[in-house]
Design an enzyme around this catalytic site. Structure first.
Site: not given
Length: 599
Positions: A151, A171, A176, A178, A185, A292, A354
């Site tokens: 997300d 990320d 990176d 973090d 969200h 899924v 979501s």
């Protein structure tokens, strides 16, 4: 003159209209795809070197390379003027399966105003009552399960999250380590799954004892790309995620994305996706894929939310809320309450598919914690236990019905053990795979093996369990192989997948010599064969020196896995030879010994 003027004006208007539609289509395409970026899917087991050659042959360079099991993908950056030619060259390559645009991925939420709760927060979590969660918590709260949330990331200062259970993530937007949330969200979605429970503050999560793996694939606008999504999926899989939450969607299908999701599903990882918020009669991707669990949204009144996509590929529904309503009269809107960033109390009401999706991910985590194995079995537990809504049975508006956590966890379960008679064997030596099904019954048990070369599970045999639940089957492995057993279930009883047992295999290697005795300075021919077939593999020819083996030369196997090598011997003595080979698919293996006397 007037007719000519009329014709000229008509022509200009026609050109203008055509130009408008062309520009509109270009604009529409650019909104769905990243301009100048193409995803290339290669055939399974294509080597990294061959992928580079294919890209170079097309006259471009790749910027990223992705690998999952035997799947190979590349992201290609192309100048818009050259795109069509490059795509055609790539499609002509026999090693390439698909060439697709790098599509935009968006968070599947409705961005209405955010409301924070006042007073008794738990009373505003009507959504947990609707999915009947309290009874499920008496059985398990998700311990021992890893849930990856792909997300916008995860905020570092949420009030109601136990950060000791948050794993180090990544990320893929900023590239990176973090995965900080700069949108809100991802934090809201994570809190629905794993907010701390029974701590006298804030909200309760569906599965509060799970470990969370935050993976940032969407930016501060809630947008990302297909390649970042695929990178995130591979990362989550390799980090050991048992459940992956995808509260996002994209409008177009992607063969590359489907291949990755199918492989993850076959390996037992549960992926849960949002159906989308455009009120369309078709489920968005990737929730639309069979690998899924596609989730639609319901409101406080247990009716389909007007924004929720629907269709025949919808699996189940869960509370997604509606921030335009207040049907329970609690002075707050009927959205889904969660923790996020943005000031105030730190708790906000959102609505959208979501928000529905993490409810299902949380229950999937509870089932895994309870001992249910296999993505198909967890999916079946969720869909078959859902509370029926709408038309009787499955329907396109609600799928199989409303998520029912208590019913899913209280469905009759089974257990399936597996053991192997030997853990180290020779090539094609008999191994007995056996175990027990409980509760005991007669049933068809499928013996599955992990194909290391193709990097996927496949069924290699089937057998029947006895009335006492015992089963057994003889197999003859050719490679190092993990074995597991699978039962598909019957009636109301869920099927089960066993744990895995590894059997390591030595190759069959046969060595011959052309002569037993030779004169000094003559050559002896060493020949033989290796099974299973290894094409162009290097093997070592070794000579015994004292108590040790010394490699004197190497030879390459032929296409039929045979070898033939001449060795010159200069000293009068008795020589002892063997061939030796190492491989990732077998134990280190040596052949029989042969002796040659030099006169």
């Amino acid at each position: 003159m007037s007719r000519r003027l009329y014709k000229v004006l008509t022509l200009l208007i026609t050109i203008s209209v055509c130009a408008f539609f062309i520009l509109s289509s270009i604009s529409s395409a650019s909104e769905q795809d990243v301009n100048g970026e193409v995803v290339v899917l290669f055939k399974r087991n294509t080597s990294f070197t061959d992928t580079l050659k294919s890209v170079k042959k097309a006259g471009v360079r790749s910027s990223r390379h992705l690998k999952l099991n035997s799947i190979r993908l590349k992201l290609i950056k192309v100048k818009p003027a050259q795109k069509d030619k490059v795509v055609e060259r790539l499609k002509d390559d026999p090693k390439i399966i698909a060439v697709e645009p790098n599509s935009i991925v968006r968070a599947a939420w409705v961005p209405n105003d955010k409301f924070y709760a006042l007073g008794s927060l738990n009373a505003r979590q009507w959504n947990l009552t609707r999915i009947n969660i309290a009874g499920a918590w008496d059985i398990t709260r998700g311990a021992g399960t890893i849930v990856a949330v792909l997300d916008t990331g995860l905020a570092k200062n949420l009030k109601d999250l136990n950060y000791s259970k948050v794993m180090k993530g990544y990320d893929f937007v900023k590239r990176d380590r973090d995965p900080a949330d700069d949108d809100g969200h991802g934090s809201h979605v994570t809190s629905i799954i794993a907010a701390s429970t029974n701590n006298s503050i804030g909200i309760a999560g569906v599965s509060p004892d799970v470990k969370i793996l935050p993976v940032k694939v969407l930016d501060n606008k809630g947008e990302g790309t297909e390649i970042e999504l695929m990178e995130g999926l591979i990362y989550a899989y390799e980090k050991g995620a048992n459940v992956i939450n995808l509260s996002l969607d994209l409008e177009t299908s992607s063969r590359a994305l489907k291949v990755i999701l199918d492989d993850i599903y076959r390996d037992g990882v549960v992926v849960v996706g949002a159906s989308g918020n455009l009120s369309k009669g078709r489920v968005s991707y990737p929730a639309r894929y069979r690998s899924v669990i596609g989730v639609g949204a319901t409101t406080y009144s247990n009716t389909r939310a007007n924004y929720s996509n629907y269709g025949k590929m919808l699996d189940v529904s869960a509370p997604g809320g509606d921030t335009t309503q207040n049907l329970n009269g609690d002075s707050s809107v009927d959205g889904i309450l969660g923790a996020s960033i943005g000031g105030g109390s730190g708790y906000f009401f959102f609505d959208g598919t979501s928000s529905a999706t993490p409810h299902v991910s949380g229950v999937a985590a509870l089932l895994y914690s309870q001992g249910v194995r296999g993505a198909s079995q967890i999916k079946r537990a969720i869909t078959s236990s859902a509370t029926d809504l709408g038309s009787p049975g499955f329907d396109s508006f609600y799928g199989n019905g409303l998520l029912n956590a208590n019913s899913a966890l209280r469905r009759p379960k089974s257990s399936l053990s597996v053991r192997v008679s030997k853990t180290r064997v020779k090539y094609r030596q008999r191994v007995k795979v056996s175990g027990k099904l409980a509760p005991p019954r007669k049933a068809t048990i499928y013996i599955q093996a992990y194909d290391a070369k193709r990097e996927r599970w496949r069924t290699v045999a089937k057998t029947a369990s006895k009335t006492n639940g015992d089963y057994a089957k003889i197999v003859k492995p050719a490679f190092n192989t993990y074995f597991r057993a699978n039962w598909n279930g019957a009636g109301s009883t869920l099927g089960q997948q066993s744990n895995e047992k590894l059997v390591k295999v030595k190759t069959y290697m046969r060595l011959r010599r052309s002569r037993r005795r030779i004169r000094r300075g003559q050559k002896v021919i060493l020949s033989g064969k290796v099974k299973p077939r290894y094409r162009r593999k290097l093997v070592a020819i070794q000579m015994k020196v004292g108590r040790r083996w010394k490699t004197i030369t190497r030879t390459r196997l032929s296409r039929t896995s045979m070898f033939n090598k001449s060795v010159k011997l200069n000293r009068r003595k008795r020589y002892i030879f063997r061939i030796y080979m190492r491989s990732r698919y077998h134990l280190p293996s040596a052949s029989n010994l042969v002796a040659v006397r030099v006169l």
